[in-house]
Design an enzyme around this catalytic site. Structure first.
Site, PDB file in Angstrom:
ATOM      1  N   CYS A 149     144.967 -34.440  51.840  1.00 52.98           N
ATOM      2  CA  CYS A 149     143.906 -34.385  51.966  1.00 52.98           C
ATOM      3  C   CYS A 149     142.880 -33.915  53.095  1.00 52.98           C
ATOM      4  O   CYS A 149     143.485 -34.249  54.573  1.00 52.98           O
ATOM      5  CB  CYS A 149     143.153 -36.108  51.981  1.00 52.98           C
ATOM      6  N   LYS A 152     116.255 -60.264  83.379  1.00 58.26           N
ATOM      7  CA  LYS A 152     114.883 -60.830  82.220  1.00 58.26           C
ATOM      8  C   LYS A 152     115.425 -61.342  81.352  1.00 58.26           C
ATOM      9  O   LYS A 152     116.507 -60.615  80.530  1.00 58.26           O
ATOM     10  CB  LYS A 152     114.674 -59.346  81.801  1.00 58.26           C
ATOM     11  N   CYS A 163     142.197 -43.452  52.169  1.00 61.23           N
ATOM     12  CA  CYS A 163     142.541 -42.135  51.125  1.00 61.23           C
ATOM     13  C   CYS A 163     144.170 -42.146  50.735  1.00 61.23           C
ATOM     14  O   CYS A 163     144.470 -42.314  51.996  1.00 61.23           O
ATOM     15  CB  CYS A 163     142.086 -41.355  51.395  1.00 61.23           C
ATOM     16  N   CYS A 179     139.331 -35.652  48.458  1.00 60.33           N
ATOM     17  CA  CYS A 179     140.333 -35.122  47.650  1.00 60.33           C
ATOM     18  C   CYS A 179     140.909 -34.727  46.504  1.00 60.33           C
ATOM     19  O   CYS A 179     141.485 -34.673  46.497  1.00 60.33           O
ATOM     20  CB  CYS A 179     141.296 -34.815  48.434  1.00 60.33           C
ATOM     21  N   TYR A 221     112.760 -70.374  86.157  1.00 60.07           N
ATOM     22  CA  TYR A 221     112.319 -68.755  86.659  1.00 60.07           C
ATOM     23  C   TYR A 221     110.603 -68.327  87.426  1.00 60.07           C
ATOM     24  O   TYR A 221     110.872 -68.231  87.809  1.00 60.07           O
ATOM     25  CB  TYR A 221     112.733 -67.013  86.214  1.00 60.07           C
ATOM     26  N   LYS A 225     112.803 -52.378  82.318  1.00 59.14           N
ATOM     27  CA  LYS A 225     113.439 -53.016  80.763  1.00 59.14           C
ATOM     28  C   LYS A 225     113.910 -51.620  80.754  1.00 59.14           C
ATOM     29  O   LYS A 225     114.291 -50.656  80.383  1.00 59.14           O
ATOM     30  CB  LYS A 225     112.715 -53.299  79.748  1.00 59.14           C
ATOM     31  N   ASP A 266     116.874 -62.800  77.500  1.00 58.64           N
ATOM     32  CA  ASP A 266     116.630 -62.239  76.345  1.00 58.64           C
ATOM     33  C   ASP A 266     115.896 -63.170  75.218  1.00 58.64           C
ATOM     34  O   ASP A 266     117.032 -63.510  74.777  1.00 58.64           O
ATOM     35  CB  ASP A 266     116.665 -60.472  75.581  1.00 58.64           C
ATOM     36  N   ASP A 289     135.120 -83.451  77.782  1.00 58.12           N
ATOM     37  CA  ASP A 289     134.307 -83.418  77.192  1.00 58.12           C
ATOM     38  C   ASP A 289     134.815 -84.829  76.139  1.00 58.12           C
ATOM     39  O   ASP A 289     133.462 -85.747  76.505  1.00 58.12           O
ATOM     40  CB  ASP A 289     134.175 -81.807  75.494  1.00 58.12           C
ATOM     41  N   GLU A 331     115.654 -60.140  89.860  1.00 56.67           N
ATOM     42  CA  GLU A 331     116.027 -61.339  88.717  1.00 56.67           C
ATOM     43  C   GLU A 331     117.031 -60.805  87.137  1.00 56.67           C
ATOM     44  O   GLU A 331     115.878 -59.549  86.796  1.00 56.67           O
ATOM     45  CB  GLU A 331     115.679 -62.670  88.244  1.00 56.67           C
ATOM     46  N   CYS A 346     138.945 -39.999  46.741  1.00 60.36           N
ATOM     47  CA  CYS A 346     138.309 -39.641  47.663  1.00 60.36           C
ATOM     48  C   CYS A 346     137.226 -38.787  47.911  1.00 60.36           C
ATOM     49  O   CYS A 346     137.746 -37.774  47.527  1.00 60.36           O
ATOM     50  CB  CYS A 346     139.426 -39.346  48.714  1.00 60.36           C
TER      51      CYS A 346
HETATM   52  C1  9MJ Z   1     112.809 -63.427  81.657  1.00 62.66           C
HETATM   53  N1  9MJ Z   1     112.476 -63.535  81.104  1.00 62.66           N
HETATM   54  O1  9MJ Z   1     113.518 -63.131  82.455  1.00 62.66           O
HETATM   55  C2  9MJ Z   1     109.822 -63.956  84.307  1.00 62.66           C
HETATM   56  N2  9MJ Z   1     111.979 -63.602  83.277  1.00 62.66           N
HETATM   57  O2  9MJ Z   1     107.314 -64.413  85.408  1.00 62.66           O
HETATM   58  C3  9MJ Z   1     111.558 -63.411  84.252  1.00 62.66           C
HETATM   59  N3  9MJ Z   1     110.548 -63.977  82.687  1.00 62.66           N
HETATM   60  C4  9MJ Z   1     108.333 -64.075  84.061  1.00 62.66           C
HETATM   61  N4  9MJ Z   1     110.411 -63.908  85.586  1.00 62.66           N
HETATM   62  C5  9MJ Z   1     106.238 -64.437  85.083  1.00 62.66           C
HETATM   63  N5  9MJ Z   1     112.941 -63.815  85.109  1.00 62.66           N
HETATM   64  C6  9MJ Z   1     106.082 -63.992  84.611  1.00 62.66           C
HETATM   65  C7  9MJ Z   1     107.085 -63.962  83.171  1.00 62.66           C
END
Ligand code: 9MJ
Length: 684
Positions: free
Chosen positions: A443, A118, A437, A422, A228, A317, A120, A35, A116, A419
């Site tokens: 107790c 998903k 306690c 007791c 993606y 999900k 968040d 770095d 793949e 406590c």
């Molecule tokens: C997520 N949230 O990881 C899509 N997504 O493809 C992946 N979302 C997506 N694909 C079409 N891996 C609409 C949303």
């Protein structure tokens, strides 16, 4: 003044070099320079650009530090709308999706799907014109998003210029901005130190960081991005499958999920779901499911869309790990060692796949820090099999004394001074997080838990002596300490509620049977603070007999592997307590016995370097004891069979592990053969 040619060249070289290191670090996950060295090159380029502003280019890495603050985010019309995905939760819904796809394509053949994780985070769209990053926007309503270009520029993992070639003149790259779990923890620690607001989870932290009008703030936040998909420009790519598209995106310099793959049919989809579900806790980022997409792009086109979601893709999900609910009350629980844990009683809420009614608040400082009060709306989290916890409160929803705000209705939580079980004093050591306690075995809460622990399967293994029965015995004043168990008669027990003569007889027999035990089990059963099963085994092995352990000083105890000063102090304190010594004497007088273990160093390590797997029920040995014996002989007990397994010890009703052993040609032995090995060792 004209810029000297060497300076022009040097600036170009620095830009290319910094870009190369960025890509190696973020795109390939393979850092090339320290770095500090990156920072040195970066500052050199900054210096040159300051001296000769005409050197500055839009794709210069120095343009990632944040620009002047905005008043609001301008709207941004997406070239191609950003889709949302339909969700599936149950396997049947995944099978139905697969059937719809095959029906739509009028085929009975199994379909290949790109799969793949998903992510968040927050969906965003990045526009590149002639390979240059020109605009980045949030999803918004799918048609129009918010233009957050200055903020996205600060993400070093987003290329400012596409690498390689073959990109259309205009392309929208779609993906997710998120925060890695480790970066989130670090950011929150920093926020805490500064007295700033902490974020409830990585997703909120990512959203809060990206939606800053001052991009200098975003620049200081550790955001990541994964690509993606592609919006505008997708028709000009000359790729056949989603998999190939992802490879293209990676080639242009975008980070893409390494966990992606291609599977066949709904069985393949569900297999991938299970696989990622297992990997989930170890992944460096949060995911809330997986995404399945028909792999062939011409088939995607043929399937098209229903309203705003594609027919060719679905999100499978996981059950939500977080949910909102209300705090009905805050109690404290007293643990086996007297630890006082505040617990939130909750309005029942379905989270992480189960209905949750209690959530731990960990300790006094945590409740204070989160300022959880009765009546608060809170975020509850239950991840995997972890005990549910209160993550944060929703401050806007705190009930107040009147409709127009003002004073909160409920005061801050305070730990009781005594406590609740007791009445003994509750104390907290100076640098301890946990209040306790001081009642010890006086107790009833501690006494009950000490007894549950004593009777547990891995301790004295008294079958039939469950939590409810222990509660009854303690509440009726029949049992004060583990030693009292050995004096219980069939008549006394049969007099208890819900206890028949037969159960009473069985229990007395089980208690009697537990007299024959091992030293390791006995030490574990005593419930000494900081002494778990492994430490108990090590102590038994090292000292060979109880007197040695009881009489040992801290220094001698620390000769045992993994016993440090804290554990040693707990052991010394336990045996210094006269009532503990008295209970032990009474247990021995009641006939508890074990074959004295050999001190570890004296016995030959007949199974050194060998890995064994236990499966099924062995005729005489309990599984824990077989494990302890193998480990005492220097062997390792593994949970699953692989090519590295030396022996599988199979008992009755051995299942898949036995099959696997046969498949891999691993030696399968029975209990008698195991005992022979333990006695004579392995004949090589
Ligand atoms: C997520 N949230 O990881 C899509 N997504 O493809 C992946 N979302 C997506 N694909 C079409 N891996 C609409 C949303």
């Amino acid at each position: 003044m004209a810029v000297p040619a060497v300076t022009v060249e040097r600036a170009a070289w620095l830009r290319a070099e910094l870009d190369r290191h960025n890509h190696a670090y973020y795109g390939l996950d393979a850092p090339t320079i320290p770095d500090a060295e990156y920072d040195r090159l970066f500052r050199e380029l900054q210096g040159l650009e300051a001296e000769y502003p005409e050197l500055l280019t839009a794709d210069s890495p120095t343009q990632r530090v944040g620009a002047a603050a905005l008043k609001e985010f301008p709207p941004r019309l997406h070239g191609v709308p950003m889709l949302s995905l339909n969700n599936a939760f149950a396997p049947e819904e995944v099978e139905a999706f697969d059937k719809r796809v095959r029906d739509g394509l009028e085929t009975i053949a199994a379909i290949d799907y790109a799969v793949e994780p998903k992510f968040d985070g927050l969906a965003i769209s990045l526009t590149y014109e002639n390979g240059l990053f020109t605009c980045g926007a949030t999803r918004g309503d799918g048609v129009t998003g918010e233009d957050v270009t200055p903020n996205l520029r600060t993400l070093r993992c987003i290329p400012l210029r596409l690498r390689g070639e073959g990109w259309p003149a205009l392309i929208e790259v779609r993906g997710e901005v998120l925060m890695f779990k480790a970066d989130f923890a670090e950011l929150n620690a920093r926020q805490r130190e500064r007295g700033d607001k902490e974020f409830a989870n990585p997703r909120n932290a990512a959203a809060g960081s990206l939606r800053q009008l001052d991009s200098k703030i975003t620049a200081g936040r550790p955001l990541s991005f994964f690509a993606y998909g592609v919006g505008a420009g997708s028709n000009e790519l000359a790729v056949r499958t989603h998999g190939e598209l992802m490879d293209r995106l990676a080639g242009w310099g975008f980070p893409v999920a390494v966990e992606r793959g291609v599977v066949t049919g709904s069985r393949g989809l569900l297999g991938y779901f299970a696989e990622i579900g297992e990997k989930r806790p170890a992944l460096p980022y949060d995911i809330d499911g997986v995404v399945y997409k028909v792999n062939r792009l011409d088939w995607q086109d043929r399937l098209g869309f229903v309203s705003r979601a594609p027919r060719f893709a679905i999100a499978h999900k996981f059950p939500a790990e977080e949910a909102l609910t209300e705090v009905l009350g805050i109690d404290v629980q007293v643990g086996r060692t007297g630890a006082i844990t505040p617990v939130a009683r909750l309005k029942p809420v379905f989270v992480g796949g189960v209905t949750v009614t209690n959530a731990t608040l960990h300790n006094e400082d945590e409740v204070r820090r989160k300022d959880v009060r009765v009546g608060d709306t809170v975020i509850v989290r239950r991840a995997g099999d972890v005990i549910p916890e209160v993550v944060a409160i929703v401050p806007e929803k705190r009930p107040t004394r009147d409709l127009f705000g003002g004073e909160p209705l409920h005061p801050p939580f305070e730990l009781p001074k005594t406590c609740p079980e007791c009445g003994s004093a509750v104390t907290r050591g100076e640098d301890e997080a946990i209040a306790r306690c001081t009642g010890g075995l006086y107790c009833p809460a501690q006494r009950k838990q000490a007894l549950w622990h004593f009777a547990a399967r891995r301790a004295m293994d008294i079958e039939g002596l469950g939590d409810k029965l222990v509660d009854q015995l303690v509440d009726a004043g029949l049992v004060h300490s583990p030693a009292d168990l050995y004096g219980l008669s069939v008549e006394t027990l049969a007099g208890l509620e819900r206890m028949g003569e037969k159960s009473a007889r069985n229990l007395v027999a089980a208690i009697a049977q537990s007299r024959q035990t091992t030293l390791a089990r006995f030490i574990f059963a005593l419930g000494i603070r900081n002494v778990g099963e492994a430490t108990a085994r090590d102590l038994a092995r090292h000292f060979g007999q109880l007197e040695g352990i009881m009489g040992a000083e801290a220094i001698a105890l620390q000769q045992v592997p993994d016993v440090g000063p804290v554990v040693a102090a707990s052991i010394v304190a336990f045996f210094n307590e006269s009532h503990n010594r008295e209970i032990i004497a009474r247990l021995l007088a009641a006939g508890l016995q074990w074959s004295e273990g050999q001190p570890a160093d004296s016995g030959p390590k007949l199974l050194a370097g060998k890995t064994l797997v236990l499966t099924g029920t062995l005729p005489t040995l309990k599984r824990d004891d077989a494990k302890a014996m193998i480990e005492a002989a220097g062997g390792k007990v593994a949970g699953s069979v692989s090519k590295k397994t030396d022996y599988v010890v199979a008992g009755e009703e051995a299942g898949s592990k036995l099959e696997k052993a046969q498949e891999l040609g691993v030696s399968v032995i029975d209990e008698a053969e195991l005992l022979k090995l333990l006695e004579k060792g392995v004949e090589e």
